[in-house]
Design a protein around this motif. Structure first.
Motif, short mmCIF file in Angstrom:
data_model
loop_
_atom_site.label_atom_id
_atom_site.label_comp_id
_atom_site.label_asym_id
_atom_site.label_seq_id
_atom_site.Cartn_x
_atom_site.Cartn_y
_atom_site.Cartn_z
N GLY A 61 0.82 -1.21 0.00
CA GLY A 61 0.00 0.00 0.00
C GLY A 61 0.86 1.26 0.00
O GLY A 61 0.55 2.23 -0.69
N VAL A 62 1.92 1.24 0.77
CA VAL A 62 2.80 2.41 0.83
C VAL A 62 3.64 2.49 -0.45
O VAL A 62 3.67 3.52 -1.12
N PHE A 65 2.05 3.77 -3.61
CA PHE A 65 1.63 5.17 -3.63
C PHE A 65 2.70 6.08 -4.23
O PHE A 65 2.39 7.15 -4.76
N TYR A 66 3.94 5.66 -4.15
CA TYR A 66 5.06 6.54 -4.50
C TYR A 66 5.67 6.18 -5.85
O TYR A 66 6.19 5.08 -6.02
N PRO A 67 5.64 7.13 -6.80
CA PRO A 67 6.13 6.84 -8.15
C PRO A 67 7.57 6.36 -8.21
O PRO A 67 7.94 5.68 -9.17
N GLU A 122 7.20 13.63 -13.60
CA GLU A 122 6.75 15.01 -13.45
C GLU A 122 7.92 15.88 -12.99
O GLU A 122 9.02 15.39 -12.77
N ALA B 173 6.17 11.82 -4.84
CA ALA B 173 4.75 12.21 -4.81
C ALA B 173 4.62 13.70 -4.47
O ALA B 173 4.98 14.12 -3.37
N ILE B 175 2.08 15.38 -3.69
CA ILE B 175 1.15 15.67 -2.60
C ILE B 175 1.86 15.67 -1.24
O ILE B 175 1.38 16.25 -0.28
N CYS B 176 3.04 15.04 -1.16
CA CYS B 176 3.79 15.05 0.10
C CYS B 176 4.41 16.41 0.38
O CYS B 176 5.03 16.61 1.43
N ARG B 190 1.19 6.27 3.30
CA ARG B 190 0.85 6.95 2.05
C ARG B 190 0.67 8.43 2.36
O ARG B 190 0.20 8.77 3.43
N GLY B 191 1.01 9.28 1.40
CA GLY B 191 0.95 10.72 1.68
C GLY B 191 -0.45 11.30 1.54
O GLY B 191 -0.67 12.23 0.76
N HIS B 192 -1.39 10.78 2.29
CA HIS B 192 -2.76 11.30 2.24
C HIS B 192 -2.93 12.48 3.17
O HIS B 192 -2.83 12.31 4.39
N HIS B 344 -2.28 13.09 -12.27
CA HIS B 344 -1.29 12.12 -11.79
C HIS B 344 -1.06 12.26 -10.29
O HIS B 344 -0.82 11.27 -9.59
N CYS B 347 -4.27 12.53 -4.73
CA CYS B 347 -4.11 11.34 -3.89
C CYS B 347 -5.36 10.48 -3.90
O CYS B 347 -5.34 9.34 -3.46
#
Ligand SMILES: Cc1cc2nc3c(=O)[nH]c(=O)nc-3n(C[C@H](O)[C@H](O)[C@H](O)COP(=O)(O)O)c2cc1C
Ligand code: SF4
Ligand code: FES
Lengths: 156, 439
Positions: A61-62, A65-67, A122, B173, B175-176, B190-192, B344, B347
């Motif tokens: 899950g972690v 999340f990270y590209p 990006e 990410a 969003i972080c 996760r960076g929520h 992209h 989140c």
């Protein structure tokens, strides 16, 4: 299998930087990817889960999340081309085309000989020196297609 | 432009300044010494920052002294407190913090320590985006040198102030960079982004009081402490004080990161620093401060770059990253790239943002590629209005909606022309390459 001792020794130090062990997870994922074949395999997720006392699915899950974390194997060399605005305005598409041509890898994939992965990313914070690529973790900036051919051509 | 005094990038220009010996020779750690040996109390440091008029450089432009004063009273709330330094720098067009970290890492360490002292934090976490390998390694080396010299760790410079500094890596990410997403990521998740309240000062990292500051923000602290708040407050315009770093990229002759006082016009920066628009062309449009703000037309280049003047033109200061576009640029293409970015990076927690960014991206894509539909411009506007302002957990949704609304307003005719002609008349010839479902 378990994580190599070299890594668990490192992680034993790393977790001391935080009040909770799991905070070290993202840095640990980076180290695993660097040391264990360039990607986070299901086995690595299990091993990290065991180390951190988390379910492997939680590691997934972690990581997913990270590209920056590869969940599938990648080529021996990874070329990341920025395609965000400052780079696009200065010819990122030509850089991508040249990188694919020189390496034989399709964008987002790996060359048949397994040597190269080319992908787009990006904004990398190199906007004032656009366009740019990140080759195996090192930035190359102020590029032209000719320079890209030269840089990639020099890689063994 | 009038002559002005520089300080932010002076040391960065000196070879070897990333090492402690050179940094000290250039006057480094004098600000920290003044705080710790001169007996300034944390409250006095906060007060100096308030009086200096310094505002955050991470995007929102909030008063730094005010932010520090929101941390709870230590007498009533003895929990451990943290300072998180936001070095995630991922806003398109933004590349200023990287220069400071690579060329003047001790300046960041010193600034972080002064901020930590002011808010009584016992630990600083510097959250560096994962791709910034050299900046990360330079700051890490600086922390190690500083620790060996009793500038980080226990009883710094013989005082009773103890503070650890740790580095942490992100992993790509955007969003972080949002402060609560950053905290989740620092906790190994996760960076929520988190719902606010509670605000970080009440409950941040590991449920403890936390302040999040941008790299350039705290980098200013040693100068202000050493030279005094009055010195700083005398530079700039009414509500924007001091010098700041501007990144200028895109279609200019000399893209770069430049130090300027608040009060100069964007035109002066474009002409005198960046050498004007490239290829002898005219300026068509520009993002004054990163992609999360309103686009402006080329004719708005006379605007003064400060918080109030940009607000008056319907934009904001953001991260002071100017992205310049010449008169050959397709706005459909520009917005295709920008919308794809937010799609992209969303989140996915809020439906307005998750669905909205996907729709914006698809619609700009089809307009730019000759498949636009008659009501697409109206749909873009309606979608963007449904995404902002303040309808979601964090401001990413707004960040996608704002440039969209400005593009629809300023370049409506151009977008409609692409739809009508079933092609983008300004499109550049696209080079060919094979692609697989890209990540
Ligand atoms: C989507 C999003 C991305 C952000 N990215 C960054 C970033 O990369 N760096 C940064 O300093 N601030 C970023 N911010 C702003 C932070 O949330 C926060 O306001 C800032 O770090 C506070 O520091 P300052 O008061 O020193 O400016 C971002 C905000 C949002 C909504
Ligand atoms: S606004 Fe977007 S990025 Fe922010 S929390 Fe909601 S879904 Fe996530
Ligand atoms: S847009 Fe490519 S590095 Fe910023």
């Amino acid at each position: 299998m378990a994580l190599p001792k070299k890594l668990t020794d490192e992680f034993d130090e790393l977790v001391k930087n935080y009040p909770e062990r799991r905070a070290a997870l993202i840095v640990a994922l980076h180290r695993c990817q660097e040391e264990l074949g360039g990607w986070i395999s299901p086995q690595t997720m299990e091993d990290l889960g065991a180390y951190f006392g988390l379910e492997p699915v939680e590691i997934f899950g972690v990581a997913s999340f990270y590209p920056m974390f590869n969940l599938r194997p990648v080529g021996k060399h990874v070329v990341s081309v920025c395609h965000n605005i400052s780079c696009d305005l200065r010819g990122a598409q030509d850089i991508i085309a040249k990188a694919c041509e020189v390496t034989g890898a399709p964008l987002g994939g790996t060359s048949k000989d397994g040597r190269w992965t080319v992908r787009h990313v990006e904004c990398q914070g190199a906007c004032a020196n656009a366009p740019m690529i990140d080759l195996d973790g090192v930035y190359h900036e102020d590029l032209t297609p000719e320079k890209v051919a030269k840089i990639l051509g020099a890689v063994r | 432009m009038k002559a002005y005094e520089t300080y932010l990038l002076d040391r960065a220009k000196v070879e070897g300044n990333h090492q402690l010996a050179t940094y000290r020779k250039l006057g480094g750690y004098k600000g920290l010494e003044k705080v710790l040996k001169g007996g300034l109390t944390p409250a006095q440091v906060v007060d100096e920052m308030k009086k200096s008029g310094l505002r955050g450089r991470g995007g929102a432009g909030f008063s730094t002294g005010m932010k520090w004063s929101f941390m709870p009273d230590i007498a009533k709330d003895p929990r451990t407190r943290y300072l998180a330094i936001n070095a995630d720098e991922s806003e398109p067009g933004t590349c200023k913090d990287r220069v400071l970290m690579e060329k003047d890492p001790h300046g960041l360490v010193e600034g972080s320590l002064i901020a930590a002292y002011a808010i009584r934090a016992s630990a600083v976490y510097i959250y560096v985006r994962g791709e910034y390998r050299l900046p990360h390694d330079r700051v890490l080396a600086a922390v190690q040198e500083a620790r060996a010299a009793n500038l980080v760790g226990k009883n710094i410079l013989g005082s009773d102030f103890s503070c650890e500094v740790y580095l942490h890596k992100g992993a790509g990410a955007y969003i972080c960079g949002e402060e609560t997403g950053l905290m989740e990521s620092l906790e190994g998740k996760r960076g929520h982004p988190r719902q606010k309240p509670p605000f970080p000062a009440q409950s941040g990292l590991w449920n403890s009081p936390t302040t999040v500051n941008n790299v350039e923000t705290v980098f200013n602290a040693p100068f202000i402490i050493e030279r005094g708040s009055a010195w700083h407050a005398a530079i700039g315009t009414q509500n924007s004080k001091g010098n700041f770093l501007v990144g200028i990229s895109g279609h200019v002759n000399r893209p770069g990161v430049y130090e300027l006082p608040f009060g100069v016009t964007a035109q002066e920066i474009l002409e005198e620093k960046a050498g004007g628009v490239w290829k002898g062309r005219k300026l068509k449009a520009w993002f004054p401060v990163g992609s999360s703000c309103s686009l402006l037309k080329g004719s708005d280049i006379d605007v003064v770059l400060d918080h109030d003047s940009l607000r008056a033109r319907g934009s904001s200061l953001g991260t002071a990253a100017m992205v310049m576009m010449d008169d050959h640029t397709s706005m459909a293409r520009v917005m295709e790239v920008i919308a794809r970015f937010y799609e992209h990076e969303s989140c996915g927690q809020c439906s307005q943002c998750r669905e909205g960014t996907q729709w914006l991206s698809q619609i700009f894509h089809r307009i730019a590629h000759g498949h636009g539909q008659e009501d697409d411009v109206a749909t873009l506007e309606a979608l963007a209005k449904g995404m902002a302002p303040g309808k979601t957990i964090c401001a990413l949704s707004d960040a996608a909606a704002i440039p969209t609304l400005s593009a629809v307003k300023l370049f409506k005719d151009e977008l409609i022309e692409c739809i009508r002609q079933k092609r983008d008349p300004l499109a550049q010839p696209a080079p060919k390459y094979a692609t697989v479902g890209a990540h």
